[in-house]
Enzyme design. Structure first.
Site, PDB file in Angstrom:
ATOM      1  N   HIS A 151      -9.194 -31.283 -25.756  1.00  0.00           N
ATOM      2  CA  HIS A 151      -8.275 -32.133 -24.991  1.00  0.00           C
ATOM      3  C   HIS A 151      -7.959 -31.550 -23.619  1.00  0.00           C
ATOM      4  O   HIS A 151      -7.331 -32.209 -22.796  1.00  0.00           O
ATOM      5  CB  HIS A 151      -6.992 -32.410 -25.784  1.00  0.00           C
ATOM      6  CG  HIS A 151      -6.051 -31.265 -25.922  1.00  0.00           C
ATOM      7  ND1 HIS A 151      -6.009 -30.447 -27.028  1.00  0.00           N
ATOM      8  CD2 HIS A 151      -5.076 -30.810 -25.095  1.00  0.00           C
ATOM      9  CE1 HIS A 151      -5.051 -29.547 -26.878  1.00  0.00           C
ATOM     10  NE2 HIS A 151      -4.474 -29.744 -25.712  1.00  0.00           N
TER      11      HIS A 151
ATOM     12  N   ASP B 215     -11.126 -30.135 -32.103  1.00  0.00           N
ATOM     13  CA  ASP B 215     -10.530 -29.969 -30.772  1.00  0.00           C
ATOM     14  C   ASP B 215     -11.116 -28.733 -30.089  1.00  0.00           C
ATOM     15  O   ASP B 215     -10.413 -27.762 -29.815  1.00  0.00           O
ATOM     16  CB  ASP B 215      -9.009 -29.848 -30.921  1.00  0.00           C
ATOM     17  CG  ASP B 215      -8.267 -29.994 -29.607  1.00  0.00           C
ATOM     18  OD1 ASP B 215      -8.898 -30.380 -28.601  1.00  0.00           O
ATOM     19  OD2 ASP B 215      -7.054 -29.730 -29.587  1.00  0.00           O
TER      20      ASP B 215
ATOM     21  N   GLN C 213       3.415 -26.175 -23.945  1.00  0.00           N
ATOM     22  CA  GLN C 213       2.651 -26.782 -22.876  1.00  0.00           C
ATOM     23  C   GLN C 213       2.030 -25.699 -21.990  1.00  0.00           C
ATOM     24  O   GLN C 213       2.704 -24.790 -21.532  1.00  0.00           O
ATOM     25  CB  GLN C 213       3.536 -27.709 -22.040  1.00  0.00           C
ATOM     26  CG  GLN C 213       3.696 -29.107 -22.610  1.00  0.00           C
ATOM     27  CD  GLN C 213       4.335 -29.118 -23.972  1.00  0.00           C
ATOM     28  OE1 GLN C 213       5.370 -28.495 -24.170  1.00  0.00           O
ATOM     29  NE2 GLN C 213       3.737 -29.814 -24.906  1.00  0.00           N
ATOM     30  N   GLY C 214       0.726 -25.835 -21.757  1.00  0.00           N
ATOM     31  CA  GLY C 214       0.004 -24.849 -20.964  1.00  0.00           C
ATOM     32  C   GLY C 214      -0.729 -23.826 -21.804  1.00  0.00           C
ATOM     33  O   GLY C 214      -1.570 -23.098 -21.296  1.00  0.00           O
ATOM     34  N   ASP C 215      -0.422 -23.758 -23.101  1.00  0.00           N
ATOM     35  CA  ASP C 215      -1.079 -22.806 -23.994  1.00  0.00           C
ATOM     36  C   ASP C 215      -2.282 -23.394 -24.709  1.00  0.00           C
ATOM     37  O   ASP C 215      -3.048 -22.657 -25.347  1.00  0.00           O
ATOM     38  CB  ASP C 215      -0.089 -22.292 -25.045  1.00  0.00           C
ATOM     39  CG  ASP C 215       0.994 -21.407 -24.459  1.00  0.00           C
ATOM     40  OD1 ASP C 215       0.687 -20.639 -23.529  1.00  0.00           O
ATOM     41  OD2 ASP C 215       2.149 -21.486 -24.914  1.00  0.00           O
ATOM     42  N   SER C 216      -2.477 -24.706 -24.646  1.00  0.00           N
ATOM     43  CA  SER C 216      -3.585 -25.346 -25.343  1.00  0.00           C
ATOM     44  C   SER C 216      -4.901 -24.640 -25.067  1.00  0.00           C
ATOM     45  O   SER C 216      -5.207 -24.269 -23.925  1.00  0.00           O
ATOM     46  CB  SER C 216      -3.719 -26.804 -24.898  1.00  0.00           C
ATOM     47  OG  SER C 216      -2.835 -27.623 -25.585  1.00  0.00           O
TER      48      SER C 216
END
Length: 258
Positions: A74, A120, A211-214
């Site tokens: 993603h 993913d 958020q930002g760690d994906s």
């Protein structure tokens, strides 16, 4: 941000792309401690020209070969030319350290499914190999994902004031076992499955990826156990993080890495 959600519980992915949906998410690694680039040299930052942050931080990633970075699918929906990869820079404001490479190719798992969040995974090919940098091996045993072990997640993502943002942090997150997440209202509907996911974190909201760690690494015993994938908010009580499990797809990923 790519919407990977069940509206009923507002489960959202942990990337940072600057859309209105991302702005609505509680911007909370939350509860972590500072990590040095030396202790996690394989942890990398994925940047993108479309990112709204000054640092251009987009997602996390893992160096799995000198010219290959593994991240979340993603995170990989943009043109290859829009991405960059930074290694060895614990604080993204310190432009005097670290290495940078453009991305020449993006491979997304052919069975990646935005409806159930399965597979993913994406592999980025670097235009300039990062030779001499330690890489992280992939976990190939499904038995590694078991209740009670305590892997560590790394990332430069949002912290909600528990630490500086755009700075590498780490957090030990207990593996809660698949039954825990399978029993949480909405998680199974959003695609959680024992065959593809890892349930890790704290039911009291102590800490979490955000958020930002994906696409960032979840590491156990020196191997890549999983990647940050999704969750309900960040560090919300009763809602631990969901990680994409490496072992079930290791063979397919290794074909892209070698």
């Amino acid at each position: 941000m790519v919407k990977r959600a069940v509206a009923l519980i507002a489960v959202l992915l942990l990337s940072t792309t600057g859309t209105a949906a991302a702005e609505r998410i509680k911007p909370l690694v939350v509860g972590g401690t500072l990590a040095s680039a030396a202790e996690a040299p394989w942890a990398v930052v994925l940047t993108n020209k479309a990112a709204v942050r000054e640092s251009k931080r987009w997602c996390g990633g893992v160096l799995v070969a000198p010219d290959k970075v593994l991240t979340a699918a993603h995170c990989a929906g943009q043109a290859a030319s829009s991405y960059g990869v930074i290694q060895g820079r614990a604080s993204l404001t310190d432009l005097e350290v670290g290495r940078f490479s453009a991305v020449s190719k993006v491979w997304v798992h052919p069975k990646y499914d935005t409806e159930n969040n399965r597979n993913d995974f994406a592999v980025l090919t670097l235009a300039k190999p990062m030779t001499g940098v330690p890489v992280l091996g992939l976990e190939t045993s499904a038995k590694a994902d078991r209740r009670g072990v305590v892997p560590t997640v790394y990332g430069w993502g949002n912290t909600s004031g528990t630490g500086p943002e755009d700075t590498l942090q780490k957090l030990a997150v207990p593996d809660l076992g698949d039954a825990t997440c399978a029993g949480i209202d909405g998680y199974t509907e959003n695609g959680y499955t024992a065959a593809a996911n890892i349930c890790a974190g704290f039911l009291d909201g102590t800490g979490d990826a955000c958020q930002g760690d994906s696409g960032g690494p979840l590491v156990l015993n020196g191997r890549l156990l999983g990647l940050v994938s999704w969750g309900k908010g960040c560090a919300e009580p009763r809602y631990p993080g969901v990680y994409a499990e490496i072992a079930p797809v290791a063979k397919t990923l290794l074909e892209q890495v070698r």
